[in-house]
Scaffold this motif. Structure first.
Motif, PDB file in Angstrom:
ATOM      1  N   HIS A  97       0.847  -1.177   0.000  1.00 54.54           N
ATOM      2  CA  HIS A  97       0.000   0.000   0.000  1.00 54.54           C
ATOM      3  C   HIS A  97       0.892   1.239   0.000  1.00 54.54           C
ATOM      4  O   HIS A  97       1.688   1.427   0.910  1.00 54.54           O
ATOM      5  N   SER A  98       0.762   2.039  -1.041  1.00 52.23           N
ATOM      6  CA  SER A  98       1.608   3.236  -1.134  1.00 52.23           C
ATOM      7  C   SER A  98       0.808   4.473  -0.769  1.00 52.23           C
ATOM      8  O   SER A  98      -0.275   4.695  -1.295  1.00 52.23           O
ATOM      9  N   MET A  99       1.352   5.270   0.141  1.00 52.46           N
ATOM     10  CA  MET A  99       0.768   6.568   0.425  1.00 52.46           C
ATOM     11  C   MET A  99       0.992   7.414  -0.814  1.00 52.46           C
ATOM     12  O   MET A  99       2.038   7.339  -1.439  1.00 52.46           O
ATOM     13  N   SER A 100       0.044   8.209  -1.150  1.00 46.51           N
ATOM     14  CA  SER A 100       0.187   8.999  -2.356  1.00 46.51           C
ATOM     15  C   SER A 100      -0.268  10.433  -2.106  1.00 46.51           C
ATOM     16  O   SER A 100      -1.286  10.874  -2.626  1.00 46.51           O
ATOM     17  N   PRO A 101       0.503  11.177  -1.291  1.00 47.33           N
ATOM     18  CA  PRO A 101       0.064  12.543  -0.976  1.00 47.33           C
ATOM     19  C   PRO A 101      -0.091  13.398  -2.231  1.00 47.33           C
ATOM     20  O   PRO A 101      -1.046  14.163  -2.341  1.00 47.33           O
ATOM     21  N   ALA A 102       0.829  13.237  -3.205  1.00 50.32           N
ATOM     22  CA  ALA A 102       0.732  14.068  -4.405  1.00 50.32           C
ATOM     23  C   ALA A 102      -0.545  13.725  -5.170  1.00 50.32           C
ATOM     24  O   ALA A 102      -1.257  14.608  -5.646  1.00 50.32           O
ATOM     25  N   VAL A 145     -13.798   8.956 -10.543  1.00 47.93           N
ATOM     26  CA  VAL A 145     -12.939   9.112 -11.722  1.00 47.93           C
ATOM     27  C   VAL A 145     -11.801  10.087 -11.426  1.00 47.93           C
ATOM     28  O   VAL A 145     -10.634   9.819 -11.728  1.00 47.93           O
ATOM     29  N   ALA A 146     -12.133  11.204 -10.785  1.00 49.66           N
ATOM     30  CA  ALA A 146     -11.094  12.200 -10.475  1.00 49.66           C
ATOM     31  C   ALA A 146     -10.034  11.600  -9.548  1.00 49.66           C
ATOM     32  O   ALA A 146      -8.832  11.836  -9.726  1.00 49.66           O
ATOM     33  N   ALA A 147     -10.470  10.804  -8.585  1.00 49.20           N
ATOM     34  CA  ALA A 147      -9.518  10.184  -7.652  1.00 49.20           C
ATOM     35  C   ALA A 147      -8.610   9.209  -8.392  1.00 49.20           C
ATOM     36  O   ALA A 147      -7.397   9.193  -8.186  1.00 49.20           O
ATOM     37  N   ARG A 148      -9.212   8.408  -9.264  1.00 50.30           N
ATOM     38  CA  ARG A 148      -8.389   7.422  -9.979  1.00 50.30           C
ATOM     39  C   ARG A 148      -7.431   8.098 -10.961  1.00 50.30           C
ATOM     40  O   ARG A 148      -6.263   7.740 -11.045  1.00 50.30           O
ATOM     41  N   LEU A 149      -7.913   9.101 -11.694  1.00 52.88           N
ATOM     42  CA  LEU A 149      -7.022   9.797 -12.635  1.00 52.88           C
ATOM     43  C   LEU A 149      -5.861  10.457 -11.902  1.00 52.88           C
ATOM     44  O   LEU A 149      -4.720  10.442 -12.375  1.00 52.88           O
ATOM     45  N   SER A 150      -6.139  11.006 -10.723  1.00 56.95           N
ATOM     46  CA  SER A 150      -5.068  11.628  -9.927  1.00 56.95           C
ATOM     47  C   SER A 150      -4.022  10.589  -9.543  1.00 56.95           C
ATOM     48  O   SER A 150      -2.816  10.842  -9.593  1.00 56.95           O
TER      49      SER A 150
END
Lengths: 207, 207
Positions: A190-195, B10-15
């Motif tokens: 599980h990777s944290m993804s702040p960006a 969709v916005a969460a996944r694209l990010s």
């Protein structure tokens, strides 16, 4: 009672509710409405009521949910009651911040060992633990029943750090670095993804 | 062309795809298959192909997606191309780790100012910036066009830190603390929830 495995979405939301409820209890509140829970979780109130009502009758109209009771029930549903042991790799600024915070402790996770490659850090104390050399990972993971490895190492060191943990039997890697890690079968990365999360927040601000 | 607002999902996944693609490019790879993207994103490949095909024909069978092209297109779709300025509050271990990492820089975010209440830290340099007293927040936010505030402060200080940023015009609060923050209208509060995410990973390990 036969149990169905939760879907990814339900499990993710319940985990988030549990984290919010734990924080709510910590702040001294004993009830919470679905509206307030909704605002903190960024999930609409209808979805919250649906998620929770699937597991029994929790809420009281006008009073809200009993925080203690809901915590207990969600822990049952998620099977996450009890103690789960963590090894932390990397004792730089980020690792030290993690070791000194109660972010995991509050949820039944205990950091049981800390490792760093830097000879200057080995033997130092952080968060009540003594920094060990990574060569001691296999023995320590076995002895202290560690199932989670938290990576607070530079991206360039993440892959080998993950490998040493996985080879020692750790089954969940929680990656704070930006490195993309491959998970062998039976291991969850599980990777944290702040960006990524910030990009997401930005989209709704800009559009 | 008329544009529809993306759904939350969709916005969460694209990010998330954008974050992975940026990291992929950084590691020197120029193409990525939907299967590999799927593994890194924890999203099934069918969903990924559906998300991406909605915006045009991106992938080539057997070759995968062109990483550069996909990054450009997703940035267009998310309207996140360009530079977005951050103020960082809290220069302890966590704040120092954030200021020294390229996690945000890689995605067009720039930390433009750092603040801390501790007199011992004010005037010190971290990540190329000089630590300022929070009394300078209003002026600095206006001068440097800051739209994002990152909170790396203790939970007990998070609420007042958020307020000072919001009062100065910051519209996105990115909260690394465990504190539950209330968002006034027009402000997005996004809280990192490592414990929640770890509980989620644990569920799939235990069940």
């Amino acid at each position: 009672m036969a149990e169905k495995r939760l879907t990814l979405g339900v499990a993710a939301r319940l985990s988030r509710y549990l984290q919010i409820l734990t924080q709510t209890r910590k702040s001294g509140r004993s009830t919470i409405s679905s509206r307030v829970l909704s605002e903190y979780a960024n999930v609409n109130p209808t979805q919250i009521r649906r998620d929770l009502s699937a597991f029994g009758k929790f809420g009281k109209r006008g009073v809200g949910y009993d925080v203690d009771y809901l915590i207990t029930r969600i822990k049952d549903i998620l099977h996450t009651a009890g103690q789960h042991n963590i090894a932390l790799l990397g004792c730089g600024n980020l690792g030290t911040a993690i070791a000194s915070s109660d972010v995991f402790v509050d949820h039944g996770f205990r950091i049981e060992a800390v490792f760093d490659l830097d000879p200057a850090r080995i033997g130092q104390r952080i968060g009540g633990l003594t920094v060990q050399h990574p060569s001691e990972i296999p023995e320590t993971v076995a002895e202290r029943d560690i199932i989670v490895g938290v990576l607070a190492v530079p991206a360039s060191a993440a892959s080998s750090a993950a490998k040493s943990l996985i080879d020692s039997g750790v089954r969940i890697i929680f990656n704070y670095s930006e490195a993309l890690l491959d998970a062998p079968p039976g291991v969850t990365v599980h990777s944290m993804s702040p960006a990524g999360e910030l990009l997401y927040a930005l989209y709704f601000y800009l559009s």
